[in-house]
Design a protein around this motif. Sequence first.
Motif, short mmCIF file in Angstrom:
data_model
loop_
_atom_site.label_atom_id
_atom_site.label_comp_id
_atom_site.label_asym_id
_atom_site.label_seq_id
_atom_site.Cartn_x
_atom_site.Cartn_y
_atom_site.Cartn_z
N GLY A 125 0.82 -1.21 0.00
CA GLY A 125 0.00 0.00 0.00
C GLY A 125 0.85 1.25 0.00
N GLY A 126 1.94 1.23 0.74
CA GLY A 126 2.84 2.38 0.77
C GLY A 126 3.51 2.61 -0.57
N VAL A 127 3.94 1.53 -1.19
CA VAL A 127 4.57 1.64 -2.51
C VAL A 127 3.56 2.18 -3.52
N ALA A 128 2.34 1.69 -3.49
CA ALA A 128 1.30 2.16 -4.41
C ALA A 128 1.01 3.64 -4.17
N ALA A 129 0.96 4.05 -2.92
CA ALA A 129 0.69 5.45 -2.61
C ALA A 129 1.82 6.35 -3.09
N ILE A 130 3.05 5.93 -2.88
CA ILE A 130 4.19 6.73 -3.33
C ILE A 130 4.21 6.79 -4.86
N GLY A 131 3.92 5.67 -5.50
CA GLY A 131 3.85 5.66 -6.96
C GLY A 131 2.78 6.61 -7.47
N GLY A 132 1.65 6.64 -6.81
CA GLY A 132 0.58 7.56 -7.20
C GLY A 132 0.99 9.01 -7.04
N ILE A 133 1.73 9.31 -5.99
CA ILE A 133 2.17 10.67 -5.75
C ILE A 133 3.24 11.07 -6.78
N LEU A 134 4.21 10.20 -6.99
CA LEU A 134 5.33 10.52 -7.88
C LEU A 134 4.91 10.59 -9.34
N PHE A 135 4.10 9.65 -9.76
CA PHE A 135 3.75 9.58 -11.16
C PHE A 135 2.41 10.21 -11.46
N GLY A 136 1.73 10.62 -10.44
CA GLY A 136 0.44 11.28 -10.61
C GLY A 136 -0.59 10.36 -11.21
N ARG A 137 -1.80 10.67 -10.98
CA ARG A 137 -2.87 9.87 -11.55
C ARG A 137 -3.33 10.54 -12.82
N ARG A 138 -3.43 9.75 -13.83
CA ARG A 138 -3.85 10.29 -15.12
C ARG A 138 -5.37 10.43 -15.11
N LYS A 139 -5.81 11.58 -15.48
CA LYS A 139 -7.25 11.83 -15.52
C LYS A 139 -7.81 11.31 -16.83
N ARG A 140 -8.96 10.71 -16.72
CA ARG A 140 -9.64 10.22 -17.94
C ARG A 140 -10.29 11.38 -18.67
N SER A 141 -10.21 11.34 -19.97
CA SER A 141 -10.80 12.44 -20.76
C SER A 141 -12.24 12.18 -21.07
#
Length: 83
Positions: free
Chosen positions: A67-83
């Motif tokens: 969960g920590g790795v996933a959270a850090i990945g989300g912060i670093l790489f940002g979440r892509r917004k759907r168009s």
Amino acid sequence: MSATTSGPGRSPEQIRDSIEANRRQLAVSVDRLHGEVVRLADWRSQLARHQREAAIGAAVTGFVIAGGVAAIGGILFGRRKRS
């Protein structure tokens, strides 16, 4: 206190006997302590006795780390917004 067990009235022989008795008692205590330390520091036998608890702890730790790795990945790489 009697003069035969403590105090200034003890003979040198009584003092030596008392010191020797204390030395023997200390040796027994140190041997017991050593045995207890060896028993408690034996992680293999501790793990064998507590396999279920160790497995649960490992699973929980894995979920927390993932969960920590996933959270850090989300912060670093940002979440892509759907168009």
